[in-house]
Design an enzyme around this catalytic site. Structure first.
Site: not given
Length: 217
Positions: A175, A136
């Site tokens: 993130k 990610s």
């Protein structure tokens, strides 16, 4: 045993470097200082210095050269003076939240740890490491299998790369953090094929900010 002029140059540079900076040089720094372009040639000369009892080498550490008291000019520098061990507490995957170490936590209490030199890792307070699982954050040059070094802190700024625990989903994710309003936080991946995650602040617990990345080659 006598040293060649090149070996003496290498040894003298290491000695001066340690006295000036408090930690040993890398192989590339040695080569640059003594005009040796090949790292394998530097490695060869370091092996000779070790065989002759002038240095000790720890090949698991990038600055793993320790001077021994063979010369009167040399001063032994223990590994603990320039190496810090950081506990690896788990992986960033859909799992239980990562237990954050307190001030009294010892790296010896962890099942695994990584070693970084103090010139690279100058942060104070409790820090820990996690193994990244997934892709990610590939556009942030963080890949599957890399190790991220985390530091818990009281406040986080927009754009910080964080380990976020989603309470309702019971997932941990790596993130970028963006607080868009009082009622919404955006967790942004660094992968164009993935969508951001939007959460209410009450459903979010930030477990640390990334302060370093150890790449697995």
């Amino acid at each position: 045993m006598e040293l060649s002029p090149r070996q003496r140059d290498v040894l003298n540079f290491i000695t001066r470097f340690v006295k000036d900076k408090g930690y040993p040089p890398t192989i590339r720094e040695i080569g640059h200082a003594v005009n040796i372009s090949s790292t394998s040639v530097v490695d060869y000369n370091l092996n000779i210095l070790q065989t002759k009892g002038y240095i000790h080498r720890d090949r698991e550490v990038s600055r793993g050269v320790r001077l021994l008291e063979k010369d009167t000019e040399l001063q032994e520098v223990g590994a603990d003076a320039f190496v810090i061990r950081i506990p690896v507490l788990g992986r960033i995957v859909a799992s239980e939240p990562v237990p954050i170490p307190d001030e009294d936590f010892s790296p010896l209490d962890a099942e695994d740890s990584i070693a970084l030199t103090r010139d690279i890792m100058q942060e104070q307070g409790p820090i820990y490491a996690l193994e990244v699982k997934g892709d990610s954050m590939i556009d942030a040059l963080i890949h599957d299998g890399d190790i991220v070094v985390m530091k818990p802190q009281a406040q986080y700024s927009n754009g910080d790369l964080v380990a976020a625990w989603l309470k309702a989903e019971k997932e941990t994710t790596l993130k970028r953090f963006f607080r868009e309003s009082r009622t919404r936080v955006r967790l942004q991946p660094a992968n164009p094929t993935m969508e951001p995650i939007y959460v209410h602040p009450s459903n979010l617990e930030i477990q640390g900010k990334v302060i370093a990345v150890v790449r697995q080659l």
